[in-house]
Design an enzyme around this catalytic site. Sequence first.
Site, PDB file in Angstrom:
ATOM      1  CD  GLU A   9      -2.820  -1.331   0.122  1.00  0.00           C
ATOM      2  OE1 GLU A   9      -3.083  -0.297  -0.553  1.00  0.00           O
ATOM      3  OE2 GLU A   9      -3.273  -2.451  -0.138  1.00  0.00           O
ATOM      4  CG  HIS A  57      -4.151   2.677   2.023  1.00  0.00           C
ATOM      5  ND1 HIS A  57      -4.121   3.676   2.972  1.00  0.00           N
ATOM      6  CD2 HIS A  57      -3.318   3.082   1.029  1.00  0.00           C
ATOM      7  CE1 HIS A  57      -3.316   4.640   2.565  1.00  0.00           C
ATOM      8  NE2 HIS A  57      -2.818   4.316   1.397  1.00  0.00           N
ATOM      9  CG  HIS A 150      -7.239  -1.973  -1.564  1.00  0.00           C
ATOM     10  ND1 HIS A 150      -6.567  -2.077  -2.756  1.00  0.00           N
ATOM     11  CD2 HIS A 150      -8.556  -1.945  -1.883  1.00  0.00           C
ATOM     12  CE1 HIS A 150      -7.432  -2.097  -3.751  1.00  0.00           C
ATOM     13  NE2 HIS A 150      -8.652  -2.004  -3.245  1.00  0.00           N
TER      14      HIS A 150
END
Length: 228
Positions: A9, A57, A150
């Site tokens: 990420e 995220h 995510h």
Amino acid sequence: MREIVFDTETTGLDPRTGDRMVEIGCVELVNRVPTGATFHAYFNPDRDMPEQAEAVHGLSAAFLADKPRFRDRCEELLDFLADSPLVAHNAGFDFGFLNHELSLCELEAVCLSRMIDTVAIAKRRHPGAKLSLDALCTRYGVDRSHRVKHGALLDAELLAQVYVELTGGRQIGLELAGTVVETTVIAMPGAIVRERPFRAPRPHAASAEELARHAAFIGRIEGAIWAA
């Protein structure tokens, strides 16, 4: 054969414009079977977190403020990766960020010959189909119900299951133990799935009377090969 499935990420899309890696998750496979060994870390990027990236995220600058820098854990990460092939979804993106962070630490880049891109594999196997991780999880019946946002380790764990299916596969949910078989049925959305209880095999040997009747029947056939 040892392989590492990993995901990252980041603060954005391009490390060349100042974006940084903020999380990495790695899952070890040996002969395409997860061993349970993982590596996971968050990193302080020493910069702000754009709203668009945080929406993906959920990692804020405040959350990352007390996390180690990449250089603080890079040796540990490299030890885990060793010289294994590295599997990622749209792998060029993840390799780009990983090698950028290594370059900032004045360390050697990971060779691109180790890269296995599951997007490229999926494109060959399913031309014209959707290739996102979510789409592939749906195609192969991989449970992603707990994927709200995510997350590097979660996505690596999901991708590991997808990668196994893309490269030969196994029937997810099939377990053999003694005389009991349990299966997970993967159905299309809206389909009605009825579970069938296990039934032991019924005896099917011929009785003495049936054998006698069969012998009598064969005896009436001249030159029957069954009588030999």
